[in-house]
Scaffold this active site. Structure first.
Site, PDB file in Angstrom:
ATOM      1  N   VAL A 237       0.828  -1.204   0.000  1.00 54.28           N
ATOM      2  CA  VAL A 237       0.000   0.000   0.000  1.00 54.28           C
ATOM      3  C   VAL A 237       0.871   1.267   0.000  1.00 54.28           C
ATOM      4  O   VAL A 237       1.883   1.328   0.700  1.00 54.28           O
ATOM      5  CB  VAL A 237      -0.999  -0.042   1.192  1.00 54.28           C
ATOM      6  CG1 VAL A 237      -0.374   0.339   2.494  1.00 54.28           C
ATOM      7  CG2 VAL A 237      -2.218   0.803   0.908  1.00 54.28           C
ATOM      8  N   HIS A 238       0.511   2.229  -0.847  1.00 55.93           N
ATOM      9  CA  HIS A 238       1.337   3.445  -0.967  1.00 55.93           C
ATOM     10  C   HIS A 238       0.458   4.657  -1.225  1.00 55.93           C
ATOM     11  O   HIS A 238      -0.459   4.624  -2.028  1.00 55.93           O
ATOM     12  CB  HIS A 238       2.385   3.292  -2.076  1.00 55.93           C
ATOM     13  CG  HIS A 238       1.821   2.808  -3.371  1.00 55.93           C
ATOM     14  ND1 HIS A 238       1.595   1.478  -3.636  1.00 55.93           N
ATOM     15  CD2 HIS A 238       1.421   3.477  -4.475  1.00 55.93           C
ATOM     16  CE1 HIS A 238       1.085   1.354  -4.839  1.00 55.93           C
ATOM     17  NE2 HIS A 238       0.967   2.558  -5.380  1.00 55.93           N
ATOM     18  N   LEU A 239       0.795   5.720  -0.514  1.00 55.34           N
ATOM     19  CA  LEU A 239       0.072   6.991  -0.636  1.00 55.34           C
ATOM     20  C   LEU A 239       0.857   7.904  -1.574  1.00 55.34           C
ATOM     21  O   LEU A 239       2.040   8.176  -1.344  1.00 55.34           O
ATOM     22  CB  LEU A 239      -0.039   7.625   0.758  1.00 55.34           C
ATOM     23  CG  LEU A 239      -0.628   9.026   0.855  1.00 55.34           C
ATOM     24  CD1 LEU A 239      -2.068   9.058   0.371  1.00 55.34           C
ATOM     25  CD2 LEU A 239      -0.555   9.535   2.304  1.00 55.34           C
TER      26      LEU A 239
END
Ligand code: AMP
Ligand code: ZN
Length: 320
Positions: A237-239
């Site tokens: 998961v990456h913002l």
């Protein structure tokens, strides 16, 4: 074939060297296919003070767990961390590491990258247990490519900020003058895997993103958005933290553009709200269709027919 059955208690009794030897042993392709690397605490033995654990979860007595690529195996109470990595197989017998077909941020069209991936396919990888700290390469359902962030987040040259919960890296193919990714150290594959217990972590990711923007010398002249792609192409998961100039040679196609300027880009605050109210993140159906929408300027909504025309138009909003 090496069956990697690791007994935490044995390790405690001084067989560490035996385990360290595993560092250099290769697993068979069957293991790769099954993504199988088993660890088992000795049955009938009591859980010692220095148990074997996977991602901090202790492998209970007699229990067997599967270690997936990206997870951390700790032998003897966090003292000996291992991850699964891939070593070149000179025989080249093993094949089948595929790239995912569809992705919004498909950055693989460049001949250099394509060549690199081709080379990676030719010299197929087999997994080895490697002491944590070195570069990681994994194969998983999405293929080797989709694991790239896990490698980059461990690379000091890519890291811009880190604390005990998250790391911020430069996006390798920035779609704007400033484009960073905030990733948790905790292994969370995607938005779908987020639940209520991740609320604080996701809020922290947002805070770190805001901090990065504040510290950017261009923050007074450029606006930024922070959010997630509805259907990410990369695992873990990456913002995204991205300035809104979209002034970058890496922004090459409609998918790139629409992934950041339509509802395909889900605001970080919306993700936090969904987690708080529903305990999970829901992505609306048909998100992929958003990538096919006509090219529209995000500033004045003018429709442009091609990417070069759009880029030319953007210069009027964001002069250098
Ligand atoms: P997405 O999975 O669609 O949310 O986006 C993944 C992002 O990761 C894209 O903006 C890519 O440019 C970026 N990216 C792809 N490979 C790497 C890599 N190896 N290291 C850092 N960033 C990457
Ligand atoms: Zn415009």
């Amino acid at each position: 074939m090496l069956k990697c059955r690791l007994a935490g208690l044995l390790a405690k009794r001084g067989f560490i060297n035996q385990f360290c030897c595993l560092t250099y042993k290769q697993l068979s392709w069957v293991d790769v296919q099954k993504r199988l690397l088993k660890t088992k605490n000795a049955p009938g033995s009591k859980l010692g003070t220095n148990p074997t654990s996977v991602d901090s979860v202790v492998v209970g007595t007699g229990n067997e767990v599967r270690i997936k690529p990206g997870q951390r195996l700790h032998i003897v109470n966090q003292l000996y961390p291992y991850t699964i990595q891939f070593k070149e197989d000179p025989t080249g017998k093993n094949s089948g590491t595929k790239r995912p077909r569809e992705s919004a941020s498909d950055d693989r069209e460049s001949p250099r990258e394509a060549q690199k991936m081709k080379a990676a396919k030719l010299t197929e990888k087999v997994p080895v247990l490697v002491n944590h700290g070195e570069a990681q390469k994994h194969t998983e359902r999405g293929g080797l490519w989709s694991q790239g962030l896990k490698i980059s987040m461990q690379d000091p040259k890519m890291q811009l900020y880190k604390d005990d919960k998250v790391v911020v890296i430069k996006d390798k193919y920035p779609k704007a003058r400033h484009h960073w990714l905030v990733l948790p150290w905790q292994s969370i594959p995607s938005l779908k895997a987020l639940c209520e217990e991740h609320c604080d972590l996701v809020k922290h990711m947002q805070q770190v993103a805001d901090q990065m923007v504040q510290q950017c010398p261009d923050s007074s002249s450029l606006s930024f958005r922070t959010g997630y792609h509805a259907i990410p192409s990369m695992s873990h998961v990456h913002l995204h933290v991205i300035s809104q100039d979209f002034d970058s040679p890496c922004l090459k196609n409609k998918k790139h553009w629409n992934s950041f300027t339509t509802d395909y880009f889900i605001e970080s605050n919306d993700v936090i709200q969904m987690l708080e109210t529903n305990g999970r993140v829901t992505v609306k159906e048909g998100a992929t269709e958003l990538l096919k929408l006509p090219l529209c300027c995000h500033m004045c909504h003018k429709e442009l027919s091609t990417i070069p025309a759009l880029k030319e138009h953007l210069k009027s909003h964001f002069p250098r």
